[in-house]
Design an enzyme around this catalytic site. Structure first.
Site, PDB file in Angstrom:
ATOM      1  N   HIS A  60       0.887  -1.167   0.031  1.00 37.13           N
ATOM      2  CA  HIS A  60      -0.061  -0.072  -0.001  1.00 37.13           C
ATOM      3  C   HIS A  60       0.953   1.354  -0.160  1.00 37.13           C
ATOM      4  O   HIS A  60       1.953   1.193   0.883  1.00 37.13           O
ATOM      5  CB  HIS A  60      -0.833  -0.063   1.332  1.00 37.13           C
ATOM      6  N   ALA A 115      -9.341   3.437   3.658  1.00 38.42           N
ATOM      7  CA  ALA A 115      -9.771   5.006   3.436  1.00 38.42           C
ATOM      8  C   ALA A 115     -10.716   5.247   2.574  1.00 38.42           C
ATOM      9  O   ALA A 115     -11.096   6.371   2.615  1.00 38.42           O
ATOM     10  CB  ALA A 115      -8.469   5.626   3.012  1.00 38.42           C
TER      11      ALA A 115
END
Length: 317
Positions: A60, A115
């Protein structure tokens, strides 16, 4: 309905762990999207080790940074962070970057959060709160967040694949489906579990290791009242569903039958913490929770985070 196929490259785009990707490719094809999600959850939490978790975390980009590559995973990350980047000021991005650096220095991996739809301020606040955690607890939370990301990506990928695969044959199958429904009625949707519907594990946060060798009991309320009431004696109301002992990874064995539909009601899971930690404050710990009619096909993971003088729990995946 045609089976849904998933290869290793596609699985790796959903979760950056090669262990996970290989296991998912081996488990493919899946009879439905729900089966694929259930298999992914089981593989992530029960078959991928800590090194696999860390490999996935490392795939990520840092929260607040737009990924530079054009891979499927990078483009998904860009979309997932779109709200955060759109709501961030220059000073906010700098503060987020600073806290990301502090977090990585303390925990050794990128701050991970699902997110999608979250503002920069929300993410920064969560980062600050989680920075206070012990490493063993934070690792578990990060793994939970990774699973949320993985599930979201699998749903996008497999829904698109299923739609594409069915496009060519949907018109020819309409008559067959209508005939079947006319003679037999609509077939009920049956979900097959790959693990017991209620599970647990124990983390000893004082030692930073799994809580192994702890006796666990699972009970269901079947008293004269619909549910146990606060302040009233409940003798005879709890019925044992199963028992087990946590293994070296802190995970319990099978606590109940492998049923597709759980009986709605109130459950209690108890841990013999006094035997595990005789010098501790708690002779045992019991966690009471309710499963409603609308939740009977869901999975309930009820972990215990234990130290000699405190404990915490949450509903996991």
């Amino acid at each position: 309905m045609e089976e849904i196929k998933l290869d290793e490259k596609q699985a790796l785009a959903c979760c950056g762990s090669t262990q996970f990707a290989k296991q998912m490719a081996m488990a493919s094809p899946f009879p439905s999207l729900d089966h694929a999600i259930s298999a992914a959850t089981d593989i992530w939490f029960n078959k991928v080790d800590v090194n696999g978790w860390l490999e996935a975390f490392a795939a990520h980009p840092q929260i607040g940074e737009s990924p530079s590559s054009h891979t499927t995973s990078a483009q998904w990350s860009k979309g997932e962070q779109a709200t955060a980047l759109a709501t961030a000021t220059d000073s906010g991005l700098q503060e987020l970057s600073n806290w990301n650096a502090q977090y990585r220095q303390k925990f050794g991996h990128v701050f991970l959060i699902c997110a999608a739809g979250r503002s920069a301020a929300e993410i920064l606040n969560e980062l600050k709160n989680r920075y206070l955690n012990r490493p063993i607890l934070e690792l578990e939370i990060a793994a939970q967040e990774q699973m949320k990301v993985t599930e979201s990506r699998l749903r996008k990928l497999l829904s698109a694949k299923a739609k594409a695969d069915s496009t060519g044959s949907q018109y020819s199958m309409v008559g067959v489906r209508k005939a079947e429904e006319g003679f037999l009625g609509k077939a009920p949707q049956v979900q097959t579990r790959t693990r017991p519907p209620i599970t647990t594990h124990v983390l000893d946060v004082s030692r930073g290791s799994p809580g192994a060798g702890i006796e666990v009991h699972l009970e269901m309320w079947k008293g004269s009242q619909p549910r146990p009431l606060f302040g009233e004696i409940d003798i005879g109301g709890w019925v044992l569903q199963g028992s087990s002992t946590t293994d070296k990874d802190g995970r319990s064995g099978q606590l109940m039958s492998m049923v597709d539909a759980l009986s709605p009601g109130v459950y209690r899971i108890s841990f013999n913490t006094g035997k595990y930690c005789p010098e501790g404050f708690f002779p045992y710990v019991s966690i009471v929770f309710e499963i409603r009619e609308t939740q009977k096909f869901e999975h309930f993971h009820v972990p215990l985070l234990l130290s000699p003088f405190s404990f915490a729990t949450y509903r996991g995946s």
